[in-house]
Design a protein around this motif. Structure first.
Motif, PDB file in Angstrom:
ATOM      1  N   LYS A 208       7.174   3.702  -6.926  1.00 11.30           N
ATOM      2  CA  LYS A 208       6.941   2.342  -6.425  1.00 11.30           C
ATOM      3  C   LYS A 208       5.506   2.205  -5.897  1.00 11.30           C
ATOM      4  O   LYS A 208       4.827   1.203  -6.140  1.00 11.30           O
ATOM      5  CB  LYS A 208       7.930   2.000  -5.308  1.00 11.30           C
ATOM      6  CG  LYS A 208       9.366   1.842  -5.762  1.00 11.30           C
ATOM      7  CD  LYS A 208      10.270   1.534  -4.581  1.00 11.30           C
ATOM      8  CE  LYS A 208      11.737   1.485  -4.994  1.00 11.30           C
ATOM      9  NZ  LYS A 208      12.621   1.276  -3.809  1.00 11.30           N
ATOM     10  N   ARG A 209       5.059   3.200  -5.138  1.00 12.08           N
ATOM     11  CA  ARG A 209       3.729   3.140  -4.533  1.00 12.08           C
ATOM     12  C   ARG A 209       2.648   3.053  -5.611  1.00 12.08           C
ATOM     13  O   ARG A 209       1.743   2.219  -5.539  1.00 12.08           O
ATOM     14  CB  ARG A 209       3.508   4.375  -3.656  1.00 12.08           C
ATOM     15  CG  ARG A 209       2.161   4.408  -2.951  1.00 12.08           C
ATOM     16  CD  ARG A 209       2.038   5.623  -2.048  1.00 12.08           C
ATOM     17  NE  ARG A 209       2.044   6.886  -2.768  1.00 12.08           N
ATOM     18  CZ  ARG A 209       3.064   7.734  -2.783  1.00 12.08           C
ATOM     19  NH1 ARG A 209       4.179   7.463  -2.114  1.00 12.08           N
ATOM     20  NH2 ARG A 209       2.983   8.876  -3.454  1.00 12.08           N
ATOM     21  N   ARG A 210       2.750   3.911  -6.608  1.00 15.73           N
ATOM     22  CA  ARG A 210       1.727   3.920  -7.656  1.00 15.73           C
ATOM     23  C   ARG A 210       1.824   2.679  -8.533  1.00 15.73           C
ATOM     24  O   ARG A 210       0.796   2.149  -8.982  1.00 15.73           O
ATOM     25  CB  ARG A 210       1.843   5.202  -8.483  1.00 15.73           C
ATOM     26  CG  ARG A 210       1.444   6.458  -7.681  1.00 15.73           C
ATOM     27  CD  ARG A 210       1.592   7.725  -8.490  1.00 15.73           C
ATOM     28  NE  ARG A 210       1.178   8.912  -7.724  1.00 15.73           N
ATOM     29  CZ  ARG A 210       1.295  10.170  -8.148  1.00 15.73           C
ATOM     30  NH1 ARG A 210       1.830  10.417  -9.353  1.00 15.73           N
ATOM     31  NH2 ARG A 210       0.900  11.176  -7.395  1.00 15.73           N
ATOM     32  N   ALA A 211       3.044   2.193  -8.757  1.00 17.38           N
ATOM     33  CA  ALA A 211       3.207   0.966  -9.546  1.00 17.38           C
ATOM     34  C   ALA A 211       2.623  -0.230  -8.801  1.00 17.38           C
ATOM     35  O   ALA A 211       1.984  -1.109  -9.407  1.00 17.38           O
ATOM     36  CB  ALA A 211       4.679   0.737  -9.847  1.00 17.38           C
ATOM     37  N   LEU A 287      -0.838  16.677   2.370  1.00 15.77           N
ATOM     38  CA  LEU A 287       0.023  15.573   1.933  1.00 15.77           C
ATOM     39  C   LEU A 287       0.644  15.880   0.572  1.00 15.77           C
ATOM     40  O   LEU A 287       1.848  15.687   0.357  1.00 15.77           O
ATOM     41  CB  LEU A 287      -0.782  14.276   1.841  1.00 15.77           C
ATOM     42  CG  LEU A 287      -1.125  13.530   3.131  1.00 15.77           C
ATOM     43  CD1 LEU A 287      -2.002  12.311   2.808  1.00 15.77           C
ATOM     44  CD2 LEU A 287       0.115  13.076   3.883  1.00 15.77           C
ATOM     45  N   GLN A 288      -0.180  16.356  -0.344  1.00 11.99           N
ATOM     46  CA  GLN A 288       0.306  16.648  -1.697  1.00 11.99           C
ATOM     47  C   GLN A 288       1.391  17.729  -1.679  1.00 11.99           C
ATOM     48  O   GLN A 288       2.433  17.591  -2.321  1.00 11.99           O
ATOM     49  CB  GLN A 288      -0.858  17.090  -2.589  1.00 11.99           C
ATOM     50  CG  GLN A 288      -0.431  17.375  -4.033  1.00 11.99           C
ATOM     51  CD  GLN A 288      -1.580  17.862  -4.902  1.00 11.99           C
ATOM     52  OE1 GLN A 288      -2.723  17.965  -4.443  1.00 11.99           O
ATOM     53  NE2 GLN A 288      -1.301  18.167  -6.163  1.00 11.99           N
ATOM     54  N   ALA A 299      -4.129   6.501  -4.787  1.00 11.18           N
ATOM     55  CA  ALA A 299      -3.008   5.649  -4.372  1.00 11.18           C
ATOM     56  C   ALA A 299      -2.062   6.345  -3.411  1.00 11.18           C
ATOM     57  O   ALA A 299      -1.169   5.702  -2.842  1.00 11.18           O
ATOM     58  CB  ALA A 299      -2.234   5.187  -5.611  1.00 11.18           C
ATOM     59  N   ASP A 300      -2.252   7.654  -3.207  1.00  9.24           N
ATOM     60  CA  ASP A 300      -1.335   8.424  -2.362  1.00  9.24           C
ATOM     61  C   ASP A 300      -1.899   8.730  -0.976  1.00  9.24           C
ATOM     62  O   ASP A 300      -1.215   9.332  -0.144  1.00  9.24           O
ATOM     63  CB  ASP A 300      -0.991   9.758  -3.054  1.00  9.24           C
ATOM     64  CG  ASP A 300      -0.384   9.577  -4.432  1.00  9.24           C
ATOM     65  OD1 ASP A 300       0.432   8.658  -4.592  1.00  9.24           O
ATOM     66  OD2 ASP A 300      -0.744  10.351  -5.336  1.00  9.24           O
ATOM     67  N   LEU A 301      -3.135   8.338  -0.710  1.00  9.94           N
ATOM     68  CA  LEU A 301      -3.816   8.795   0.501  1.00  9.94           C
ATOM     69  C   LEU A 301      -3.300   8.188   1.800  1.00  9.94           C
ATOM     70  O   LEU A 301      -3.549   8.729   2.870  1.00  9.94           O
ATOM     71  CB  LEU A 301      -5.326   8.523   0.375  1.00  9.94           C
ATOM     72  CG  LEU A 301      -6.088   9.477  -0.550  1.00  9.94           C
ATOM     73  CD1 LEU A 301      -7.481   8.939  -0.840  1.00  9.94           C
ATOM     74  CD2 LEU A 301      -6.167  10.873   0.064  1.00  9.94           C
TER      75      LEU A 301
END
Length: 601
Positions: A208-211, A287-288, A299-301
């Motif tokens: 969802k986050r990346r989309a 985080l990763q 997009a994940d930061l």
């Protein structure tokens, strides 16, 4: 699900602008009263500004007009900021811009006549009325760059026009840019500027986050050329003004009012780009690893280190956190916080057309107003503490100083706000021994306080400097060039630790600070100061809080160097910045250790 319209949100979630004007009629009456004051000054003052006594009379007259103008401008601005789709708000804001330009044109002779006086006469005026000493000192700094009175009058007449790029930027962003829903596994999800920055960037579901990031970037991309042209126009206005006034560089023109030199500006950017990057890369890797991501992308930061733990919080619960976390600031400060809730100084609502992010407006003679779009996430505690830091600063400064002396340099403006974030974090850490909660607090300090102020805004500053270098050399920028510069900065800072996803280069389109001069770097400057002062408080220095309150009351009567010195910090050296970077590195190390401990339990 779509965003509520402004007239659909509960009134208790909105701010009360009646403290500025009880009605639209009262607002219009105030405008007429101010116009009369302007006409009187425009008739009576010409030819009288020839000696110290005349200078003081002119400053007093314009001060009365400023006291009328501030609440009028604030009312127009705040009404517009909560719903930029509203035609009435749009027109009121535009009309105020025209009004302000008209007033500036009619009274431009006052500043020209003051600056035409010999320095000795202006010094004599300072002795006649010491409360204007600071104002006159700033006039003296501008004296070499003052143009012919007719030229100043012409430039003043273009005031609203020169502000047009910022207005165009906001209209494009908040009115014309409508985001369609995005889809994940056959399910539709709503998207808007506020939803993306307040929710989807923090979403724990990776798909969802990346989309959401892809959908958001796709819409931004459609407007990149218009936004770039708007920004380039703003830059050319700044460059033309700097050249007309004889500044050697655009940096000299923009830093003059900040009362700092180029070395302090460059140091802030260069040291952080080079020395903070390794610590933040460690954080990105943590985080990763914790989220078991296939790769770490741009997009994940913003995701939380422990999303399953982050509690939700209501608006009313946030009040108690503010009072408990900031109680060290004293009873008067806590009374101000109670008033901000009881008297509706804060706009919490989420609605279509509302400005993104959060800010504090502090009109002289009234009280501060805070805008925030409440998501019920616990990290809002830090956002609200930040904005109440601005509120507390100007609540005290406006009370202690006249309108000319209340506002400090932009370089210092973010110190009181980030100070509150540090105090809130210290409070939360001191009141829990739970390892998981401690990890959540420390990760919030990094992801919210330091990432936002020391990374997001600093990377904006590094990018902004590249842009100004081009403009200063007589060049121009367009969307491809701005995308290239932004990507360069992101890749330099994150190295091969983070994949700079397609769309990340468009981040320059999201920040209104680029229309406010050299603003982005000041976040890290302020946080450097507040980190050092908060450490004094945390380490039991009994004089630190009292000295900090005096700093806040001093407003703009001292330079950033002097204000920092009052608080026990010497920003003429790079040591405070190096100490702050080391402090952040230590926080990342603590996170790594706590995560390892929790995983072995």
């Amino acid at each position: 699900m779509s965003m509520l319209k402004r007239n659909e949100v509960p009134v208790e979630e909105t701010w009360n602008l009646n403290d500025l004007f009880s009605s639209e009629e009262a607002y219009l009456e105030a405008i007429e009263e101010m116009k009369q004051l302007v006409e009187i000054s425009a008739k009576q003052l010409p030819g009288t500004i020839t000696d110290a006594k005349g200078a003081i009379a002119a400053i007093e007259a314009t001060e009365k007009i400023q006291l009328k103008l501030v609440p009028i401008g604030t009312y127009a601005s705040l009404s517009h900021s909560v719903d930029q789709t509203n035609t009435e708000n749009q027109m009121r804001s535009a009309q105020f811009g025209s009004l302000a330009a008209s007033i500036a044109t009619k009274l431009s002779f006052v500043k020209s006549d003051l600056l035409a006086l010999d320095e000795a006469i202006l010094k004599e005026a300072q002795l006649l009325n010491p409360s204007y000493e600071n104002y006159i000192n700033k006039l003296l700094i501008q004296k070499p760059h003052q143009l012919h009175p007719e030229a100043e009058k012409a430039l003043a007449a273009f005031g609203a026009t020169f502000n047009a790029p910022y207005e165009l930027y906001n209209t494009t962003k908040l009115v014309d840019m409508n985001f369609p829903n995005f889809e994940v596994d056959g399910e539709q999800f709503p998207l808007s500027y506020n939803l993306f920055e307040g929710d989807w960037e923090l979403e724990t579901d990776t798909k969802k986050r990346r989309a959401a990031f892809d959908a958001f970037s796709s819409k931004l991309r459609e407007y990149q050329h218009t936004t770039a042209k708007t920004y380039n126009t703003h830059l050319k206005i700044e460059k033309t003004d700097a050249d007309l006034r004889g500044y050697e560089t655009i940096y000299d023109a923009l830093l003059e009012s900040q009362q700092v030199d180029r070395s302090m500006y460059d140091r802030q950017i260069d040291l952080i780009m080079n020395e903070l990057a390794p610590h933040m890369r460690r954080y990105a890797k943590l985080l990763q690893k914790t989220h078991e991501l296939d790769k770490m992308t741009f997009a994940d930061l913003k995701i939380s280190l422990d999303p399953s733990y982050e509690p939700t919080i209501t608006v009313e619960e946030s009040r108690q956190y503010m009072k408990d976390g900031l109680s060290i600031m004293g009873d008067d400060y806590i009374k101000m916080i109670d008033r901000s809730f009881d008297e509706r100084w804060i706009d919490f609502a989420q609605n279509a057309g509302k400005s993104t992010g959060a800010f504090c407006s502090s009109p002289y003679g009234v009280h501060p107003y805070v805008l925030i779009s409440w998501t019920s996430r616990m990290n809002e505690v830090f956002v609200l503490a930040h904005e109440l830091g601005h509120a507390g600063h100007f609540y005290l400064a406006n009370d202690a100083q006249n309108i000319y002396n209340a506002r400090p340099s932009l370089y210092f403006i973010e110190a009181p706000s980030t100070m509150n974030e540090m105090l809130m974090a210290n409070y939360l850490l001191q009141n829990s021994t739970d390892a998981r909660f401690k990890r959540w607090v420390i990760s919030s300090i990094i992801s919210r306080t330091y990432y936002h102020n020391f990374v997001t805004h600093l990377l904006e500053a590094a990018y902004q400097r590249k842009v100004y270098d081009i403009i200063d050399a007589g060049g121009n920028v367009n969307a491809p060039k701005l995308n290239e510069l932004k990507r360069e900065v992101l890749e330099q800072f994150w190295g091969d630790t983070v994949e700079i996803t397609e769309g990340a280069e468009l981040t320059w389109m999201r920040q209104p600070h680029y229309y406010m001069g050299l603003y982005p770097y000041t976040y890290s400057a302020g946080l450097t100061i507040s980190t050092q002062v908060s450490q004094r408080i945390l380490n039991g220095d009994e004089s630190a809080v009292g000295e900090w309150i005096e700093v806040l009351k001093a407003g703009g009567t001292k330079t950033p160097v002097e204000l920092s010195k009052m608080a026990g910090v010497d920003i003429t050296t790079e040591q405070p910045l190096r100490d702050t970077i080391a402090f952040i590195g230590n926080l990342v190390t603590q996170l790594e250790q706590l995560t390892e401990e929790l995983q072995t339990v």
